[in-house]
Design a protein around this motif. Structure first.
Motif, PDB file in Angstrom:
ATOM      1  N   VAL A  25       0.859  -1.177   0.000  1.00 66.64           N
ATOM      2  CA  VAL A  25       0.000   0.000   0.000  1.00 66.64           C
ATOM      3  C   VAL A  25       0.900   1.232   0.000  1.00 66.64           C
ATOM      4  O   VAL A  25       1.715   1.407   0.903  1.00 66.64           O
ATOM      5  CB  VAL A  25      -0.921   0.026   1.244  1.00 66.64           C
ATOM      6  CG1 VAL A  25      -1.745   1.304   1.265  1.00 66.64           C
ATOM      7  CG2 VAL A  25      -1.823  -1.198   1.266  1.00 66.64           C
ATOM      8  N   ARG A  26       0.788   2.059  -1.009  1.00 67.43           N
ATOM      9  CA  ARG A  26       1.568   3.296  -1.098  1.00 67.43           C
ATOM     10  C   ARG A  26       0.607   4.460  -0.938  1.00 67.43           C
ATOM     11  O   ARG A  26      -0.248   4.700  -1.806  1.00 67.43           O
ATOM     12  CB  ARG A  26       2.306   3.374  -2.430  1.00 67.43           C
ATOM     13  CG  ARG A  26       3.292   4.553  -2.526  1.00 67.43           C
ATOM     14  CD  ARG A  26       4.178   4.386  -3.747  1.00 67.43           C
ATOM     15  NE  ARG A  26       5.120   5.468  -3.928  1.00 67.43           N
ATOM     16  CZ  ARG A  26       6.279   5.596  -3.274  1.00 67.43           C
ATOM     17  NH1 ARG A  26       6.613   4.674  -2.378  1.00 67.43           N
ATOM     18  NH2 ARG A  26       7.090   6.606  -3.500  1.00 67.43           N
ATOM     19  N   LEU A  27       0.730   5.175   0.152  1.00 72.09           N
ATOM     20  CA  LEU A  27      -0.175   6.272   0.467  1.00 72.09           C
ATOM     21  C   LEU A  27       0.361   7.586  -0.084  1.00 72.09           C
ATOM     22  O   LEU A  27       1.485   7.998   0.233  1.00 72.09           O
ATOM     23  CB  LEU A  27      -0.356   6.388   1.991  1.00 72.09           C
ATOM     24  CG  LEU A  27      -0.992   5.177   2.686  1.00 72.09           C
ATOM     25  CD1 LEU A  27      -0.959   5.353   4.189  1.00 72.09           C
ATOM     26  CD2 LEU A  27      -2.419   4.966   2.193  1.00 72.09           C
ATOM     27  N   LYS A  28      -0.436   8.227  -0.914  1.00 73.52           N
ATOM     28  CA  LYS A  28      -0.064   9.522  -1.491  1.00 73.52           C
ATOM     29  C   LYS A  28      -0.667  10.628  -0.613  1.00 73.52           C
ATOM     30  O   LYS A  28      -1.884  10.751  -0.503  1.00 73.52           O
ATOM     31  CB  LYS A  28      -0.562   9.628  -2.926  1.00 73.52           C
ATOM     32  CG  LYS A  28       0.114   8.627  -3.866  1.00 73.52           C
ATOM     33  CD  LYS A  28      -0.311   8.816  -5.315  1.00 73.52           C
ATOM     34  CE  LYS A  28      -1.717   8.308  -5.551  1.00 73.52           C
ATOM     35  NZ  LYS A  28      -2.092   8.352  -6.988  1.00 73.52           N
ATOM     36  N   ILE A  29       0.218  11.421   0.015  1.00 71.66           N
ATOM     37  CA  ILE A  29      -0.179  12.424   1.006  1.00 71.66           C
ATOM     38  C   ILE A  29       0.288  13.801   0.546  1.00 71.66           C
ATOM     39  O   ILE A  29       1.469  13.989   0.238  1.00 71.66           O
ATOM     40  CB  ILE A  29       0.446  12.126   2.386  1.00 71.66           C
ATOM     41  CG1 ILE A  29       0.219  10.662   2.799  1.00 71.66           C
ATOM     42  CG2 ILE A  29      -0.071  13.095   3.429  1.00 71.66           C
ATOM     43  CD1 ILE A  29      -1.199  10.322   3.124  1.00 71.66           C
ATOM     44  N   ALA A  30      -0.624  14.765   0.500  1.00 73.44           N
ATOM     45  CA  ALA A  30      -0.276  16.125   0.061  1.00 73.44           C
ATOM     46  C   ALA A  30      -0.420  17.120   1.208  1.00 73.44           C
ATOM     47  O   ALA A  30      -1.195  16.904   2.143  1.00 73.44           O
ATOM     48  CB  ALA A  30      -1.165  16.549  -1.109  1.00 73.44           C
ATOM     49  N   THR A  31       0.325  18.215   1.122  1.00 74.17           N
ATOM     50  CA  THR A  31       0.270  19.233   2.167  1.00 74.17           C
ATOM     51  C   THR A  31       0.749  20.576   1.632  1.00 74.17           C
ATOM     52  O   THR A  31       1.505  20.645   0.661  1.00 74.17           O
ATOM     53  CB  THR A  31       1.146  18.828   3.370  1.00 74.17           C
ATOM     54  OG1 THR A  31       1.110  19.867   4.359  1.00 74.17           O
ATOM     55  CG2 THR A  31       2.588  18.609   2.958  1.00 74.17           C
ATOM     56  N   MET A  32       0.311  21.640   2.317  1.00 78.21           N
ATOM     57  CA  MET A  32       0.805  22.981   2.009  1.00 78.21           C
ATOM     58  C   MET A  32       2.166  23.230   2.652  1.00 78.21           C
ATOM     59  O   MET A  32       2.871  24.175   2.297  1.00 78.21           O
ATOM     60  CB  MET A  32      -0.190  24.032   2.514  1.00 78.21           C
ATOM     61  CG  MET A  32      -1.502  24.085   1.753  1.00 78.21           C
ATOM     62  SD  MET A  32      -1.323  24.786   0.104  1.00 78.21           S
ATOM     63  CE  MET A  32      -0.984  26.506   0.508  1.00 78.21           C
ATOM     64  N   ALA A  33       2.561  22.402   3.615  1.00 78.18           N
ATOM     65  CA  ALA A  33       3.834  22.598   4.308  1.00 78.18           C
ATOM     66  C   ALA A  33       4.992  22.485   3.318  1.00 78.18           C
ATOM     67  O   ALA A  33       5.071  21.514   2.561  1.00 78.18           O
ATOM     68  CB  ALA A  33       3.991  21.565   5.417  1.00 78.18           C
ATOM     69  N   PRO A  34       5.902  23.458   3.307  1.00 70.45           N
ATOM     70  CA  PRO A  34       7.027  23.411   2.360  1.00 70.45           C
ATOM     71  C   PRO A  34       7.980  22.263   2.667  1.00 70.45           C
ATOM     72  O   PRO A  34       8.130  21.842   3.819  1.00 70.45           O
ATOM     73  CB  PRO A  34       7.727  24.773   2.575  1.00 70.45           C
ATOM     74  CG  PRO A  34       6.711  25.640   3.247  1.00 70.45           C
ATOM     75  CD  PRO A  34       5.878  24.721   4.080  1.00 70.45           C
TER      76      PRO A  34
END
Length: 328
Positions: A25-34
């Motif tokens: 399982v490869r979880l794709k996680i996005a964020t505004m944190a630089p």
């Protein structure tokens, strides 16, 4: 022969089941944190630990710096399966569970002591509510108090008249405060804030101390009104659908490792904001202590904004009462 065929069928079925349960399982996680911030470094360390302990069955791919858009865009992409999770402000989850916005009610908290007292008793309640709506949270992480920063000092409320205040897009709490204070809202994405201050498009912005330094807003907004307006925290979430693709044993590992990372970030954020206040002072930012009359006026504004939010935002009345009782 029928028995042989049955046994062969059983072995094949068990083999398929074993393969499915062991799938990666490869979880794709996005964020505004630089990229490169303490948030991303800590989360990447945790992701590496998860991959090691699950022997590669669970891994993460992070998309930092807003490459996948704002928090609301990230949540839309999670819903359609383009992403599996995000590191977002808790209030951004209000469209999923309105109660996630409740810590950010204006002037709700006055001190870190009040924050700690309430969060010890409410964090898990909010996390459980989020789970019921299809999202797994690994814990809430402090972002900190926001303060009004401006290009002119604001000691009295009269000095606010005619000011133009930045209002972050998709931020109903900021809008309620700005409208209750009688300020002129200027809606912009976070990436345009420094330019807006430089060009005079607006002259006031609410920000946590650490954010004002990281984004260089203090270079133009040289006055900080020393009254906490709102309190923000973030969280790392994944969709329940993605989380349930893991085995129970791997889920336990992910909860343990990512939960520890969020607790460490929570503690680090508190100390980072304390250090950031010192750094702002050393860089020439003036901390303006508002008059008692101004504080009383802000209490009045906060009350009006809170009543409007409670009427409009579909918070659970029981949750509102719970937090009001705890603060009291």
């Amino acid at each position: 022969m029928p028995i042989v065929r049955m046994l062969l069928t059983l072995f094949v079925t068990l083999g398929i089941a074993s393969t499915v349960s062991a799938q990666s399982v490869r979880l794709k996680i996005a964020t505004m944190a630089p990229d490169g911030t303490i948030w991303m470094k800590e989360l990447q360390r945790a992701a590496d630990k998860v991959e090691e302990r699950t022997e590669g069955r669970v891994s993460f791919r992070f998309y930092p710096g807003g490459t996948m858009g704002t928090d609301s865009a990230v949540l839309r992409k999670i819903r359609i399966g383009q992403l599996h999770g995000g590191v977002v402000l808790a209030g951004s989850l209000a469209d999923i569970d309105p109660d996630m916005e409740i810590y950010s009610l204006p002037l709700l908290f006055r001190s870190n002591g009040e924050v700690d007292f309430v969060r010890q008793r409410m964090d898990q309640f909010l996390i459980d509510g989020l789970k019921a709506k299809g999202f797994i949270s690994f814990g809430l992480t402090e972002t900190g108090f926001t303060y009004l920063m401006s290009t002119k000092p604001t000691r009295t409320f009269d000095e606010l008249k005619g000011r133009k205040a930045l209002m972050m897009q998709d931020d109903p709490v900021s809008l309620a405060i700005v409208e209750a204070a009688g300020l002129s809202p200027v809606p912009l994405p976070i990436s345009f804030v420094l330019t807006g201050l430089q060009t005079g498009l607006f002259d006031s912005v609410a920000a946590p101390a650490v954010g004002a330094i990281a984004l260089q807003w203090f270079t133009k907004a040289k006055y900080l009104t020393d009254l906490p307006i709102t309190y923000f925290c973030g969280t790392t979430v994944v969709s329940t659908k993605a989380f349930n693709r893991m085995s129970a044993a791997d889920q336990k590992i992910v909860r343990e490792v990512m939960g520890r990372a969020n607790r460490e970030l929570d503690a680090a954020s508190r100390s980072d904001n304390a250090e950031a206040r010192k750094a702002l002072a050393s860089q020439g930012v003036e901390f303006v202590d508002p008059t008692e009359e101004t504080r009383a006026k802000w209490d009045e504004i906060a009350g009006a904004a809170t009543r409007k939010l409670v009427a409009q935002r579909d918070y659970d009345p029981a949750t509102v009462k719970m937090i009001e009782d705890l603060v009291a």
